[in-house]
Design a protein around this motif. Structure first.
Motif, PDB file in Angstrom:
ATOM      1  N   ASN A 379     -72.489  -5.196   3.761  1.00 19.63           N
ATOM      2  CA  ASN A 379     -73.386  -5.598   4.847  1.00 19.63           C
ATOM      3  C   ASN A 379     -73.093  -4.858   6.144  1.00 19.63           C
ATOM      4  OD1 ASN A 379     -74.746  -7.508   3.251  1.00 19.63           O
ATOM      5  ND2 ASN A 379     -73.174  -9.053   3.659  1.00 19.63           N
ATOM      6  N   LYS A 380     -72.434  -3.700   6.024  1.00 24.34           N
ATOM      7  CA  LYS A 380     -72.125  -2.912   7.208  1.00 24.34           C
ATOM      8  C   LYS A 380     -72.579  -1.465   7.017  1.00 24.34           C
ATOM      9  CE  LYS A 380     -68.428  -5.686   9.175  1.00 24.34           C
ATOM     10  NZ  LYS A 380     -67.103  -5.665   9.845  1.00 24.34           N
ATOM     11  N   LEU A 381     -72.757  -0.791   8.146  1.00 21.96           N
ATOM     12  CA  LEU A 381     -73.178   0.607   8.119  1.00 21.96           C
ATOM     13  C   LEU A 381     -72.115   1.441   8.832  1.00 21.96           C
ATOM     14  CD1 LEU A 381     -75.641   2.487   7.372  1.00 21.96           C
ATOM     15  CD2 LEU A 381     -76.279   2.304   9.798  1.00 21.96           C
ATOM     16  N   GLU A 382     -71.636   2.466   8.137  1.00 20.21           N
ATOM     17  CA  GLU A 382     -70.671   3.378   8.757  1.00 20.21           C
ATOM     18  C   GLU A 382     -71.405   4.573   9.327  1.00 20.21           C
ATOM     19  OE1 GLU A 382     -67.210   6.461   7.434  1.00 20.21           O
ATOM     20  OE2 GLU A 382     -67.168   4.485   6.453  1.00 20.21           O
ATOM     21  N   LEU A 383     -71.286   4.762  10.631  1.00 21.37           N
ATOM     22  CA  LEU A 383     -71.915   5.888  11.315  1.00 21.37           C
ATOM     23  C   LEU A 383     -70.840   6.928  11.608  1.00 21.37           C
ATOM     24  CD1 LEU A 383     -73.979   3.576  13.599  1.00 21.37           C
ATOM     25  CD2 LEU A 383     -74.973   5.160  11.960  1.00 21.37           C
ATOM     26  N   ASN A 384     -71.079   8.147  11.144  1.00 22.07           N
ATOM     27  CA  ASN A 384     -70.099   9.224  11.280  1.00 22.07           C
ATOM     28  C   ASN A 384     -70.624  10.282  12.238  1.00 22.07           C
ATOM     29  OD1 ASN A 384     -68.432   8.074   9.137  1.00 22.07           O
ATOM     30  ND2 ASN A 384     -70.064   8.767   7.768  1.00 22.07           N
ATOM     31  N   LEU A 422     -62.125   4.126  25.795  1.00 20.65           N
ATOM     32  CA  LEU A 422     -61.671   2.735  25.897  1.00 20.65           C
ATOM     33  C   LEU A 422     -62.853   1.790  25.727  1.00 20.65           C
ATOM     34  CD1 LEU A 422     -59.177   2.896  28.894  1.00 20.65           C
ATOM     35  CD2 LEU A 422     -58.623   2.571  26.508  1.00 20.65           C
ATOM     36  N   LEU A 423     -63.958   2.137  26.384  1.00 21.97           N
ATOM     37  CA  LEU A 423     -65.172   1.327  26.254  1.00 21.97           C
ATOM     38  C   LEU A 423     -65.684   1.352  24.819  1.00 21.97           C
ATOM     39  CD1 LEU A 423     -67.079   2.290  29.528  1.00 21.97           C
ATOM     40  CD2 LEU A 423     -66.105   0.073  28.987  1.00 21.97           C
ATOM     41  N   VAL A 424     -65.587   2.512  24.168  1.00 25.10           N
ATOM     42  CA  VAL A 424     -66.018   2.630  22.771  1.00 25.10           C
ATOM     43  C   VAL A 424     -65.296   1.607  21.906  1.00 25.10           C
ATOM     44  CG1 VAL A 424     -65.899   4.099  20.717  1.00 25.10           C
ATOM     45  CG2 VAL A 424     -66.741   5.041  22.863  1.00 25.10           C
ATOM     46  N   LEU A 430     -66.282  -5.885  20.122  1.00 22.87           N
ATOM     47  CA  LEU A 430     -67.079  -7.025  20.590  1.00 22.87           C
ATOM     48  C   LEU A 430     -68.306  -7.244  19.708  1.00 22.87           C
ATOM     49  CD1 LEU A 430     -66.977  -6.628  24.490  1.00 22.87           C
ATOM     50  CD2 LEU A 430     -66.000  -8.490  23.151  1.00 22.87           C
ATOM     51  N   ASN A 431     -68.757  -6.185  19.037  1.00 22.68           N
ATOM     52  CA  ASN A 431     -69.893  -6.288  18.117  1.00 22.68           C
ATOM     53  C   ASN A 431     -69.439  -6.463  16.667  1.00 22.68           C
ATOM     54  OD1 ASN A 431     -72.690  -5.745  19.500  1.00 22.68           O
ATOM     55  ND2 ASN A 431     -71.238  -4.385  20.536  1.00 22.68           N
ATOM     56  N   ASN A 432     -68.201  -6.948  16.495  1.00 19.11           N
ATOM     57  CA  ASN A 432     -67.642  -7.198  15.161  1.00 19.11           C
ATOM     58  C   ASN A 432     -67.575  -5.935  14.303  1.00 19.11           C
ATOM     59  OD1 ASN A 432     -67.475  -9.996  15.734  1.00 19.11           O
ATOM     60  ND2 ASN A 432     -69.617 -10.254  15.172  1.00 19.11           N
ATOM     61  N   GLY A 433     -67.283  -4.834  14.960  1.00 14.72           N
ATOM     62  CA  GLY A 433     -67.189  -3.570  14.247  1.00 14.72           C
ATOM     63  C   GLY A 433     -65.801  -2.974  14.306  1.00 14.72           C
ATOM     64  N   GLU A 434     -65.663  -1.781  13.746  1.00 14.81           N
ATOM     65  CA  GLU A 434     -64.392  -1.062  13.740  1.00 14.81           C
ATOM     66  C   GLU A 434     -64.657   0.400  14.071  1.00 14.81           C
ATOM     67  OE1 GLU A 434     -62.424  -1.566   9.981  1.00 14.81           O
ATOM     68  OE2 GLU A 434     -63.064  -3.663   9.824  1.00 14.81           O
ATOM     69  N   VAL A 435     -63.684   1.029  14.715  1.00 20.57           N
ATOM     70  CA  VAL A 435     -63.809   2.453  15.023  1.00 20.57           C
ATOM     71  C   VAL A 435     -62.515   3.159  14.637  1.00 20.57           C
ATOM     72  CG1 VAL A 435     -63.045   2.103  17.417  1.00 20.57           C
ATOM     73  CG2 VAL A 435     -64.342   4.155  16.824  1.00 20.57           C
ATOM     74  N   HIS A 448     -65.641   7.504  13.110  1.00 23.27           N
ATOM     75  CA  HIS A 448     -66.246   6.592  12.139  1.00 23.27           C
ATOM     76  C   HIS A 448     -66.439   5.238  12.813  1.00 23.27           C
ATOM     77  CE1 HIS A 448     -65.321   9.469   8.923  1.00 23.27           C
ATOM     78  NE2 HIS A 448     -64.101   9.563   9.449  1.00 23.27           N
ATOM     79  N   VAL A 449     -67.684   4.813  12.929  1.00 29.44           N
ATOM     80  CA  VAL A 449     -68.000   3.529  13.567  1.00 29.44           C
ATOM     81  C   VAL A 449     -68.659   2.624  12.536  1.00 29.44           C
ATOM     82  CG1 VAL A 449     -69.210   2.350  15.437  1.00 29.44           C
ATOM     83  CG2 VAL A 449     -68.288   4.656  15.799  1.00 29.44           C
ATOM     84  N   LEU A 450     -68.005   1.500  12.226  1.00 29.15           N
ATOM     85  CA  LEU A 450     -68.508   0.561  11.230  1.00 29.15           C
ATOM     86  C   LEU A 450     -69.108  -0.639  11.945  1.00 29.15           C
ATOM     87  CD1 LEU A 450     -68.519   0.328   8.085  1.00 29.15           C
ATOM     88  CD2 LEU A 450     -66.481  -1.096   8.313  1.00 29.15           C
ATOM     89  N   LEU A 451     -70.417  -0.879  11.732  1.00 30.75           N
ATOM     90  CA  LEU A 451     -71.119  -1.966  12.423  1.00 30.75           C
ATOM     91  C   LEU A 451     -71.920  -2.801  11.424  1.00 30.75           C
ATOM     92  CD1 LEU A 451     -72.391   0.056  15.495  1.00 30.75           C
ATOM     93  CD2 LEU A 451     -70.741  -1.819  15.587  1.00 30.75           C
ATOM     94  N   PRO A 452     -72.091  -4.092  11.702  1.00 28.78           N
ATOM     95  CA  PRO A 452     -72.864  -4.955  10.793  1.00 28.78           C
ATOM     96  C   PRO A 452     -74.350  -4.617  10.808  1.00 28.78           C
ATOM     97  CG  PRO A 452     -72.207  -6.178  12.761  1.00 28.78           C
ATOM     98  CD  PRO A 452     -71.518  -4.860  12.832  1.00 28.78           C
TER      99      PRO A 452
END
Length: 454
Positions: A379-384, A422-424, A430-435, A448-452
């Motif tokens: 249920n997540k999308l990894e943006l590269n 830092l903001l990234v 804060l959006n329940n993601g990972e970087v 790599h940014v993983l977001l719901p």
């Protein structure tokens, strides 16, 4: 620790601290083994000194009683043997305490248990082999004193004091009623029970007070450390920012002054303003980041999640950076399905990808390429976001999300405070993601940014 993470995660840290210092309210035992160990280590010296004090007190009283017996009464070899033996063994045990090291903190408690049970056993035996009626009261009085010492000045943890005092109290009842009955000694049970209960309550309150002091001290130390970190980061942050903002303004002022005085030609003026435009774009981006940071820290960033067409978001960002891309001949390729969406806060996600793309442009050489792709993970999308830039060594990746002027210089001599990254990190979390970041010298960098997605 970055200033953003320190401030914005205060609430979560509070809950982590609460979990760290949770303890069993009945036996006063920290649920976290590491916290329990640290607590015992912190009180090791005090426990050791009080244990030695009690041992010296026991030795002194034993020797005094021997002389009192010899002077005031006829020599009682049983009493002399018991008290002399007790003094000798206490001397040996006291000597052993000087072998204890800080890592042997549990030995002080175990030694306290051993001494308390040893002393009570000596007096039980003494009473058993003594026919003097005065000893019917003497034994219970000795146990009352022992309960008081064990519960208070010995520094024994509550659960151990409870164990020792209960064994002595129950042992007294069983001994008097079943082994060596005495009506006078039996009447002492009620008084002994009162002292037992008072001793248990005193031990509980003292031990809990020690635990509370330990918790308060650790939380205070953490707050002091946090404030020191904030001050260091704040000073570093504003030092870097003031330099980055001042540079382009001073350059602009100098160029305009030269142009007005005829010190440079029209052609030279245009060449200088092209470089200055890049610097001003960086300053503008820095100011945007500062405004975003101020909003998130002073007012609290309000996360309003909605479905975002991520393909359109990147297309808008491509338009935003069009002049910078053209000036360096960089190709920005977006390989994301037209209707691909994520579920996040639009404002904060815009800041995230604006900073990542800005960073990629800064470190990509003339004629390079930036590729943006996507992969599904449940249920997540990894943006590269990958660039063909200069890359960075592993030690720089570890410091990437900290406030620090990057010693790696971009392809147009660009550098930055690192505030954007830092903001990234903060906004992605804060959006329940990972970087995460992959990079190596000469092989570019990939974020790599993983977001719901829902």
């Amino acid at each position: 620790m970055p200033i953003f993470n320190i401030i914005s995660l205060n609430c979560s840290k509070f809950f982590q601290l609460s979990k760290l210092y949770k303890y069993n309210p009945l036996f006063l035992l920290f649920k976290n083994p590491k916290t329990e160990k640290n607590f015992n280590l912190s009180s090791f010296k005090d426990d050791l000194y009080t244990l030695r004090f009690v041992i010296v007190l026991g030795i002194t009283l034993s020797i005094i009683f021997i002389f009192v017996d010899v002077i005031r009464y006829k020599p009682d070899f049983i009493s002399i043997a018991f008290r002399g033996g007790m003094a000798l063994i206490l001397i040996i045990l006291g000597g052993l305490t000087f072998l204890f090291k800080k890592n042997n903190f549990q030995f002080t408690q175990y030694m306290g248990i051993l001494i308390a049970l040893f002393v009570s056993s000596i007096f039980f035996l003494h009473y058993h082999f003594n026919d003097d009626p005065a000893f019917d009261i003497f034994l219970s009085n000795i146990l009352m004193v022992l309960i008081f010492i064990t519960s208070t000045i010995m520094g024994m943890r509550f659960r151990y004091a409870l164990l020792v005092n209960t064994l002595n109290f129950v042992g007294y009842i069983i001994y008097i009623q079943n082994i060596n009955y005495s009506a006078i000694a039996e009447r002492q049970i009620s008084q002994l029970f009162v002292i037992y209960m008072v001793g248990i309550l005193a031990s509980y309150l003292l031990d809990r007070q020690k635990m509370t002091s330990f918790i308060n001290k650790n939380e205070l130390d953490l707050e002091v450390k946090k404030v020191d970190e904030l001050n260091k980061v704040k000073n570093k942050l504003f030092s870097i920012i003031s330099h980055d903002l001042r540079g382009p303004i001073v350059s602009l002022k100098g160029i305009l002054s030269l142009y007005k005085k005829g010190g440079i030609s029209e052609t030279e003026f245009k060449e200088l303003t092209n470089k200055l435009e890049s610097d001003l774009n960086s300053s503008s981006n820095l100011l945007d980041n500062l405004l975003a940071w101020s909003k998130s820290q002073l007012q609290g960033l309000e996360i309003k999640k909605s479905s975002i067409n991520i393909n359109e978001e990147f297309k808008n960002l491509k338009i935003l950076f069009e002049s910078q891309l053209k000036s360096k001949g960089i190709i920005l390729d977006i390989s994301i399905p037209e209707k691909q969406t994520i579920y996040a806060d639009k404002e904060s996600i815009h800041i995230v990808f604006r900073n990542i793309i800005s960073n990629a442009i800064k470190f990509t050489p003339w004629g390079g390429q930036i590729n943006i792709s996507a992969q599904h993970h449940n249920n997540k999308l990894e943006l590269n976001i990958s660039d063909s830039g200069v890359g960075m060594p592993p030690e720089k990746i570890a410091q990437l999300f900290q406030i620090n002027r990057d010693t790696l210089i971009g392809t147009s001599s660009a550098s930055g405070a690192g505030i954007g990254l830092l903001l990234v990190k903060e906004f992605v979390e804060l959006n329940n993601g990972e970087v995460s970041v992959e990079s190596s010298i000469g092989n570019g960098t990939t974020f790599h940014v993983l977001l719901p997605t829902q």
